[in-house]
Motif scaffolding. Structure first.
Motif, PDB file in Angstrom:
ATOM      1  N   GLN A 127      58.913  21.789  55.017  1.00 37.04           N
ATOM      2  CA  GLN A 127      58.889  20.649  54.102  1.00 37.04           C
ATOM      3  C   GLN A 127      58.910  19.310  54.842  1.00 37.04           C
ATOM      4  O   GLN A 127      58.358  18.319  54.354  1.00 37.04           O
ATOM      5  N   ALA A 128      59.544  19.275  56.016  1.00 32.58           N
ATOM      6  CA  ALA A 128      59.641  18.030  56.786  1.00 32.58           C
ATOM      7  C   ALA A 128      58.424  17.804  57.680  1.00 32.58           C
ATOM      8  O   ALA A 128      58.352  16.785  58.375  1.00 32.58           O
ATOM      9  N   TYR A 157      53.837  29.824  56.930  1.00 34.24           N
ATOM     10  CA  TYR A 157      53.127  28.597  57.275  1.00 34.24           C
ATOM     11  C   TYR A 157      53.680  27.877  58.497  1.00 34.24           C
ATOM     12  O   TYR A 157      53.003  27.037  59.073  1.00 34.24           O
ATOM     13  N   THR A 158      54.906  28.192  58.878  1.00 38.90           N
ATOM     14  CA  THR A 158      55.542  27.507  60.006  1.00 38.90           C
ATOM     15  C   THR A 158      55.682  28.471  61.177  1.00 38.90           C
ATOM     16  O   THR A 158      56.447  29.433  61.103  1.00 38.90           O
ATOM     17  N   PRO A 159      54.936  28.255  62.266  1.00 40.82           N
ATOM     18  CA  PRO A 159      55.010  29.180  63.398  1.00 40.82           C
ATOM     19  C   PRO A 159      56.359  29.152  64.089  1.00 40.82           C
ATOM     20  O   PRO A 159      56.973  28.090  64.246  1.00 40.82           O
ATOM     21  N   VAL A 237      72.034  22.610  57.325  1.00 42.50           N
ATOM     22  CA  VAL A 237      72.175  21.296  56.681  1.00 42.50           C
ATOM     23  C   VAL A 237      71.985  20.191  57.718  1.00 42.50           C
ATOM     24  O   VAL A 237      71.285  19.199  57.475  1.00 42.50           O
ATOM     25  N   ALA A 238      72.599  20.350  58.899  1.00 41.71           N
ATOM     26  CA  ALA A 238      72.446  19.365  59.967  1.00 41.71           C
ATOM     27  C   ALA A 238      70.979  19.222  60.360  1.00 41.71           C
ATOM     28  O   ALA A 238      70.483  18.107  60.584  1.00 41.71           O
ATOM     29  N   THR A 239      70.266  20.344  60.421  1.00 43.59           N
ATOM     30  CA  THR A 239      68.839  20.293  60.728  1.00 43.59           C
ATOM     31  C   THR A 239      68.102  19.472  59.682  1.00 43.59           C
ATOM     32  O   THR A 239      67.255  18.630  60.004  1.00 43.59           O
ATOM     33  N   GLY A 240      68.427  19.713  58.411  1.00 48.24           N
ATOM     34  CA  GLY A 240      67.766  18.989  57.335  1.00 48.24           C
ATOM     35  C   GLY A 240      68.004  17.492  57.405  1.00 48.24           C
ATOM     36  O   GLY A 240      67.075  16.690  57.262  1.00 48.24           O
TER      37      GLY A 240
END
Length: 255
Positions: A127-128, A157-159, A237-240
């Motif tokens: 999404q990001a 979709y994300t390798p 969450v931290a990644t987001g």
């Protein structure tokens, strides 16, 4: 065995000598191999030879461990754990960015062990607009069915690339012009950092954070402002939070 252990052990397990050997020879991606400790007969040697050829991690364990893992009760001293999805190469991630005409944005995970966290991170990465994720081969969860399910389809979709050494991979990517920022409570507030351009976001293990050596190879450390009563966030969450600060800065700068 309780239900939690059952769930932990049944996903994508291949049991029995012939089945495991054929899995390797057919090109199936095997993350880990569990072998009865001390067993060195011909068939087992053939299996471990294939495992080394395909760079699978070999764990020598007691019979009790294999019995506990086994669904069929016929493991014959060997159980393989296959990946739910194929892994990409780091070059595939860079090509993904190039194809989109964007500076690379890669998320590197230093030892994430919880499949729900990895799945959530893959979903957030998609999404990001991250071009891919890099994980280590050892001491980290791989692409299990739980990861795939938690990603809500984003895994398609994300390798996700798997590498032997995170620090060496960072060094190689820095030579290609990338900058790296790692999440750390003692770092600079993320709003005060320039997170535009070709960037890698490094997130550490749920308990220990980013390892010392990996942190030393990063160019910046970023902290997330927190005003609550506890001092840390869940890894996903931290990644987001950090990924979307990168998105915000990219949108603002046009880079």
């Amino acid at each position: 065995m309780d239900n939690n252990n059952k769930e932990k052990f049944h996903e994508n397990y291949i049991e029995g000598r012939n089945a495991v050997l054929e899995a390797f020879r057919s090109g199936k991606t095997i993350d880990k191999l569990f072998v009865l400790d001390g067993c060195q007969d011909g068939p087992i040697k053939s299996i471990t030879r294939e495992a080394r050829k395909h760079d699978a991690i070999i764990n020598y364990v007691a019979k009790e461990r294999l019995d506990q893992m086994s669904e069929t009760g016929k493991h014959q001293g060997v159980i393989a754990v296959s990946a739910a999805y194929e892994y990409a190469e780091v070059s595939d991630i860079l090509e993904n960015a190039e194809r989109k005409g964007e500076p690379p944005f890669i998320i590197i995970l230093d030892g994430i062990e919880d499949p729900h966290n990895l799945g959530a991170i893959i979903r957030t990465a998609n999404q990001a607009g991250a071009h891919g994720i890099i994980i280590p081969k050892r001491r980290a969860v791989g692409l299990t069915p739980t990861v795939a399910k938690t990603s809500a389809g984003a895994i398609n979709y994300t390798p996700v690339a798997k590498v032997t050494n995170i620090s060496n991979t960072i060094k190689e990517l820095k030579e290609k012009g990338m900058w790296f920022v790692c999440a750390d409570m003692g770092g600079t507030t993320m709003y005060d950092l320039n997170l535009t351009g070709p960037i890698g976001l490094v997130i550490g293990n749920e308990g220990d954070g980013v390892s010392k050596l990996v942190k030393e190879n990063c160019d910046m450390t970023a902290s997330i402002p927190m005003v609550g009563d506890i001092d840390s966030l869940n890894a996903s969450v931290a990644t987001g939070v950090l990924a979307y600060e990168i998105v915000r800065q990219r949108l603002k700068s046009g880079k």
